[in-house]
Write a protein that holds these residues in place. Structure first.
Motif, PDB file in Angstrom:
ATOM      1  N   LEU A  75      49.543  41.592  11.075  1.00  0.00           N
ATOM      2  CA  LEU A  75      49.834  42.643   9.985  1.00  0.00           C
ATOM      3  C   LEU A  75      48.998  43.257   9.334  1.00  0.00           C
ATOM      4  O   LEU A  75      48.974  44.563   8.992  1.00  0.00           O
ATOM      5  N   GLY A  76      47.695  42.774   9.490  1.00  0.00           N
ATOM      6  CA  GLY A  76      46.738  43.654   8.940  1.00  0.00           C
ATOM      7  C   GLY A  76      46.246  44.973   9.798  1.00  0.00           C
ATOM      8  O   GLY A  76      45.806  45.811   9.079  1.00  0.00           O
ATOM      9  N   LYS A  77      46.766  45.007  10.803  1.00  0.00           N
ATOM     10  CA  LYS A  77      46.571  46.154  11.765  1.00  0.00           C
ATOM     11  C   LYS A  77      47.519  47.281  11.480  1.00  0.00           C
ATOM     12  O   LYS A  77      47.094  48.396  11.597  1.00  0.00           O
ATOM     13  N   ARG A  78      48.822  46.836  10.987  1.00  0.00           N
ATOM     14  CA  ARG A  78      49.869  47.696  10.936  1.00  0.00           C
ATOM     15  C   ARG A  78      50.431  47.775   9.276  1.00  0.00           C
ATOM     16  O   ARG A  78      50.602  48.959   9.047  1.00  0.00           O
ATOM     17  N   LYS A  79      49.950  46.738   8.563  1.00  0.00           N
ATOM     18  CA  LYS A  79      50.501  46.646   7.125  1.00  0.00           C
ATOM     19  C   LYS A  79      49.285  46.082   6.093  1.00  0.00           C
ATOM     20  O   LYS A  79      49.600  45.040   5.686  1.00  0.00           O
ATOM     21  N   PRO A  80      48.144  46.547   6.352  1.00  0.00           N
ATOM     22  CA  PRO A  80      47.146  45.873   5.697  1.00  0.00           C
ATOM     23  C   PRO A  80      47.266  45.642   4.210  1.00  0.00           C
ATOM     24  O   PRO A  80      46.907  44.615   3.804  1.00  0.00           O
ATOM     25  N   GLU A  81      48.166  46.507   3.666  1.00  0.00           N
ATOM     26  CA  GLU A  81      48.337  46.351   2.094  1.00  0.00           C
ATOM     27  C   GLU A  81      49.361  44.984   1.847  1.00  0.00           C
ATOM     28  O   GLU A  81      49.609  44.299   0.813  1.00  0.00           O
ATOM     29  N   TYR A  82      49.800  44.593   2.960  1.00  0.00           N
ATOM     30  CA  TYR A  82      50.942  43.369   2.794  1.00  0.00           C
ATOM     31  C   TYR A  82      49.910  42.075   2.716  1.00  0.00           C
ATOM     32  O   TYR A  82      50.411  40.968   2.055  1.00  0.00           O
ATOM     33  N   VAL A  83      48.732  42.119   2.907  1.00  0.00           N
ATOM     34  CA  VAL A  83      48.065  40.618   3.401  1.00  0.00           C
ATOM     35  C   VAL A  83      46.505  40.952   2.896  1.00  0.00           C
ATOM     36  O   VAL A  83      45.681  39.960   2.808  1.00  0.00           O
ATOM     37  N   SER A  84      46.206  41.853   2.187  1.00  0.00           N
ATOM     38  CA  SER A  84      45.128  42.188   1.644  1.00  0.00           C
ATOM     39  C   SER A  84      44.550  41.283   0.497  1.00  0.00           C
ATOM     40  O   SER A  84      43.508  40.763   0.361  1.00  0.00           O
ATOM     41  N   HIS A  85      45.699  40.658  -0.146  1.00  0.00           N
ATOM     42  CA  HIS A  85      45.403  39.937  -1.333  1.00  0.00           C
ATOM     43  C   HIS A  85      45.002  38.304  -0.513  1.00  0.00           C
ATOM     44  O   HIS A  85      44.945  37.487  -1.273  1.00  0.00           O
ATOM     45  N   CYS A  86      45.174  38.001   0.606  1.00  0.00           N
ATOM     46  CA  CYS A  86      44.858  37.025   1.398  1.00  0.00           C
ATOM     47  C   CYS A  86      43.610  36.750   1.734  1.00  0.00           C
ATOM     48  O   CYS A  86      43.013  35.765   2.360  1.00  0.00           O
ATOM     49  N   LEU A  87      42.648  37.694   1.458  1.00  0.00           N
ATOM     50  CA  LEU A  87      41.139  37.804   2.163  1.00  0.00           C
ATOM     51  C   LEU A  87      40.665  36.833   1.780  1.00  0.00           C
ATOM     52  O   LEU A  87      39.673  36.158   2.280  1.00  0.00           O
ATOM     53  N   ASP A  88      40.622  36.167   0.236  1.00  0.00           N
ATOM     54  CA  ASP A  88      39.773  35.172  -0.107  1.00  0.00           C
ATOM     55  C   ASP A  88      40.163  33.865   0.370  1.00  0.00           C
ATOM     56  O   ASP A  88      39.064  33.275   0.841  1.00  0.00           O
ATOM     57  N   LYS A  89      41.377  33.561   0.549  1.00  0.00           N
ATOM     58  CA  LYS A  89      41.981  32.420   1.278  1.00  0.00           C
ATOM     59  C   LYS A  89      41.605  32.288   2.679  1.00  0.00           C
ATOM     60  O   LYS A  89      40.921  31.307   3.299  1.00  0.00           O
ATOM     61  N   LEU A  90      41.658  33.296   3.465  1.00  0.00           N
ATOM     62  CA  LEU A  90      41.031  33.539   4.864  1.00  0.00           C
ATOM     63  C   LEU A  90      39.535  33.444   4.900  1.00  0.00           C
ATOM     64  O   LEU A  90      38.876  32.902   5.820  1.00  0.00           O
ATOM     65  N   ASN A  91      38.820  33.893   3.995  1.00  0.00           N
ATOM     66  CA  ASN A  91      37.402  33.640   3.757  1.00  0.00           C
ATOM     67  C   ASN A  91      37.114  32.349   3.730  1.00  0.00           C
ATOM     68  O   ASN A  91      35.994  31.652   4.398  1.00  0.00           O
ATOM     69  N   THR A  92      38.011  31.682   2.838  1.00  0.00           N
ATOM     70  CA  THR A  92      37.280  30.001   2.680  1.00  0.00           C
ATOM     71  C   THR A  92      37.658  29.226   3.864  1.00  0.00           C
ATOM     72  O   THR A  92      36.970  28.441   4.514  1.00  0.00           O
ATOM     73  N   LEU A  93      38.669  29.645   4.626  1.00  0.00           N
ATOM     74  CA  LEU A  93      39.277  29.213   5.854  1.00  0.00           C
ATOM     75  C   LEU A  93      38.054  29.566   6.938  1.00  0.00           C
ATOM     76  O   LEU A  93      37.845  28.498   7.721  1.00  0.00           O
ATOM     77  N   SER A  94      37.466  30.638   6.806  1.00  0.00           N
ATOM     78  CA  SER A  94      36.590  31.218   8.152  1.00  0.00           C
ATOM     79  C   SER A  94      35.086  30.159   7.960  1.00  0.00           C
ATOM     80  O   SER A  94      34.532  30.158   8.728  1.00  0.00           O
ATOM     81  N   LYS A  95      34.896  29.659   6.806  1.00  0.00           N
ATOM     82  CA  LYS A  95      33.653  29.100   6.432  1.00  0.00           C
ATOM     83  C   LYS A  95      33.780  27.755   6.387  1.00  0.00           C
ATOM     84  O   LYS A  95      33.067  26.956   6.855  1.00  0.00           O
ATOM     85  N   ASN A  96      35.036  27.175   5.869  1.00  0.00           N
ATOM     86  CA  ASN A  96      35.100  25.580   5.564  1.00  0.00           C
ATOM     87  C   ASN A  96      35.897  24.831   6.733  1.00  0.00           C
ATOM     88  O   ASN A  96      35.938  23.631   6.704  1.00  0.00           O
ATOM     89  N   ASP A  97      36.855  25.666   7.255  1.00  0.00           N
ATOM     90  CA  ASP A  97      37.712  24.829   8.403  1.00  0.00           C
ATOM     91  C   ASP A  97      37.135  23.958   9.280  1.00  0.00           C
ATOM     92  O   ASP A  97      36.001  24.137   9.684  1.00  0.00           O
ATOM     93  N   VAL A  98      37.593  22.826   9.523  1.00  0.00           N
ATOM     94  CA  VAL A  98      36.825  21.594  10.563  1.00  0.00           C
ATOM     95  C   VAL A  98      36.957  22.125  11.824  1.00  0.00           C
ATOM     96  O   VAL A  98      35.804  21.981  12.706  1.00  0.00           O
ATOM     97  N   ASP A  99      37.980  23.309  12.021  1.00  0.00           N
ATOM     98  CA  ASP A  99      37.823  23.257  13.385  1.00  0.00           C
ATOM     99  C   ASP A  99      37.309  24.823  13.804  1.00  0.00           C
ATOM    100  O   ASP A  99      37.750  25.969  13.069  1.00  0.00           O
ATOM    101  N   ARG A 100      36.698  25.000  14.783  1.00  0.00           N
ATOM    102  CA  ARG A 100      35.871  26.216  15.319  1.00  0.00           C
ATOM    103  C   ARG A 100      36.659  27.422  15.497  1.00  0.00           C
ATOM    104  O   ARG A 100      36.656  28.529  15.142  1.00  0.00           O
ATOM    105  N   VAL A 101      37.863  27.118  16.161  1.00  0.00           N
ATOM    106  CA  VAL A 101      38.946  27.967  16.542  1.00  0.00           C
ATOM    107  C   VAL A 101      39.665  28.675  15.505  1.00  0.00           C
ATOM    108  O   VAL A 101      39.706  29.945  15.414  1.00  0.00           O
ATOM    109  N   VAL A 102      40.105  27.684  14.587  1.00  0.00           N
ATOM    110  CA  VAL A 102      40.468  28.490  13.004  1.00  0.00           C
ATOM    111  C   VAL A 102      39.610  29.210  12.304  1.00  0.00           C
ATOM    112  O   VAL A 102      39.915  30.437  11.774  1.00  0.00           O
ATOM    113  N   ARG A 103      38.189  28.989  12.358  1.00  0.00           N
ATOM    114  CA  ARG A 103      37.473  29.648  11.684  1.00  0.00           C
ATOM    115  C   ARG A 103      37.090  30.939  12.520  1.00  0.00           C
ATOM    116  O   ARG A 103      37.077  32.159  11.545  1.00  0.00           O
TER     117      ARG A 103
END
Length: 201
Positions: free
Chosen positions: A155-183
């Motif tokens: 969606l970010g590639k096609r309609k980034p305005e739909y998901v831009s509000h999720c950047l904080d959540k994704l950022n938290t996931l990218s730093k804190n998730d226990v799984d490397r692939v998820v990050r």
């Protein structure tokens, strides 16, 4: 019969002529055969959506199947058909979302995968459904969590305005998730959303 379907899967030159035959196997009493047929119909539908059109209602009927594998395969098939022609699966689109909270993690995984397929060419269908995928970012199953960020990338590639509000959540996931692939997948989604959001500005 299962081996026959396996051979048919490999030979795309005879797919079109065999669509009615494969569709007839949706009535097979073996869930294994029905599931294999449904998977193949989905792949056929990506290439020959109009030829698959008469069978989409029957394929979608398995959304409410008691068999986990059949719910999984109907989701896969509808995703591929919907990627080729959203109109064919539009009548079942709302019902598909019941599978986002399915008891089977494989079905939830397939729901994300199917959604990525549909969103590739019809991203606007997901405008009001982003919260469903936000919830899947926190799924208890690791494979579901691995796949969930990929929907945000699509969606970010096609309609980034739909998901831009999720950047904080994704950022938290990218730093804190226990799984490397998820990050890694979360970082990939962030990069795509950020890149295409800046293009829109």
């Amino acid at each position: 019969m299962y081996r026959e379907l396996g051979q048919l899967t490999k030979d795309k030159t005879i797919w079109k002529q065999n669509i009615p035959y494969v569709a007839s196997l949706l009535k097979n009493q073996s869930p294994k055969i029905t599931a294999k047929a449904m998977w193949l119909l989905g792949e056929m539908g990506l290439i020959y959506p109009q030829e698959i059109a008469p069978y989409t209602k029957e394929i979608a009927s398995f959304i409410v199947s008691e068999n986990d594998l059949l719910r999984e395969r109907t989701t896969n098939a509808l995703g591929r058909i919907g990627r080729a022609d959203y109109k064919l699966i539009a009548p079942y689109f709302k019902e598909l979302f019941t599978l986002a909270g399915d008891k089977s993690s494989n079905v939830r995984l397939s729901f994300i995968w199917a959604s990525e397929n549909i969103a590739t060419n019809t991203p606007e269908a997901y405008k009001n459904h982003i919260s469903v995928f936000e919830k899947l970012l926190d799924d208890e199953n690791i494979r579901v969590r691995m796949e969930a960020p990929e929907m945000f990338r699509v969606l970010g590639k096609r309609k980034p305005e739909y998901v831009s509000h999720c950047l904080d959540k994704l950022n938290t996931l990218s730093k804190n998730d226990v799984d490397r692939v998820v990050r890694i997948h979360a970082k990939g989604a962030i990069k795509v959303i950020s890149t295409y959001s800046s293009i829109l500005v």
